[in-house]
Enzyme design. Structure first.
Site, short mmCIF file in Angstrom:
data_model
loop_
_atom_site.label_atom_id
_atom_site.label_comp_id
_atom_site.label_asym_id
_atom_site.label_seq_id
_atom_site.Cartn_x
_atom_site.Cartn_y
_atom_site.Cartn_z
N SER A 63 0.84 -1.21 0.00
CA SER A 63 0.00 0.00 0.00
C SER A 63 0.87 1.26 0.00
O SER A 63 1.44 1.59 -1.00
CB SER A 63 -1.02 0.04 1.13
OG SER A 63 -2.04 0.96 0.79
N HIS A 68 5.05 13.77 6.51
CA HIS A 68 4.93 15.21 6.30
C HIS A 68 5.54 15.89 7.52
O HIS A 68 5.26 15.48 8.66
CB HIS A 68 3.46 15.63 6.14
CG HIS A 68 2.77 14.89 5.06
ND1 HIS A 68 2.93 15.19 3.73
CD2 HIS A 68 1.93 13.83 5.11
CE1 HIS A 68 2.21 14.35 3.00
NE2 HIS A 68 1.59 13.51 3.81
N CYS A 83 -2.26 -3.46 3.15
CA CYS A 83 -3.38 -4.37 2.92
C CYS A 83 -3.01 -5.80 3.25
O CYS A 83 -3.83 -6.70 3.13
CB CYS A 83 -3.84 -4.27 1.47
SG CYS A 83 -2.54 -4.64 0.28
#
EC number: 4.1.1.50
Length: 116
Positions: A63, A68, A83
Site C-alpha cells: 500500500s 509530512h 493491505c
C-alpha cells in the site's frame, strides 16, 4: 473478523528542527523504515517546501507510507497503510526513537474495510 487494511497514524511532537530540515536524512530514514517493515518499495516521491518542510511518499506493494514535516511546529505526521499485514506499533515507535529526535508520540491504529 477480517479487514482489508491496517492503517497506522503516527504524530510526533517536539521534533528537532535541524533534523526535520535535513531532507536527505529524512528520505533515507523513510526508506529504512520501509525495509524494517519488510515491505517492497515500488515508487517514491519527495518534495522539499520553502522556506521549510518536507513531504515524502513511498508506494509499497502492500500500500503506502507517507511522511509530512512541519519544522516550524516541531511536528511530523507519518501514515503507514498496508493491505497485507498488521505491524507492532511498539516496534515502529522504537525504530523512530532510534532515528528521530522527538518528545512525544501519539499513535492511532485503524482497521480499514471490514469484511463480513
Amino acid at each position: 473478523m477480517k479487514y482489508s487494511g491496517y492503517h497506522l497514524v503516527i504524530d510526533l511532537f517536539g521534533c528537532n528542527f535541524d533534523q526535520l530540515e535535513n531532507t536527505e536524512y529524512m528520505i533515507e530514514m523513510l526508506k529504512k523504515l520501509a525495509e524494517a517493515l519488510d515491505t517492497t518499495i515500488i515508487a517514491k516521491a519527495f518534495h522539499k517546501f520553502h522556506p521549510q518542510g518536507f513531504s515524502g511518499a513511498l508506494i509499497i506493494s502492500e500500500s503506502h507510507i507517507t511522511i509530512h514535516t512541519w519544522p516550524e511546529d516541531a511536528y511530523i505526521g507519518i501514515d503507514i497503510f498496508t493491505c497485507s499485514k498488521c505491524f507492532d506499533s511498539r516496534k515502529i515507535v522504537a525504530y523512530l526513537k532510534e532515528n528521530l529526535i522527538f518528545k512525544k508520540a501519539e499513535i492511532k491504529e485503524i482497521l480499514r474495510g471490514k469484511i463480513d
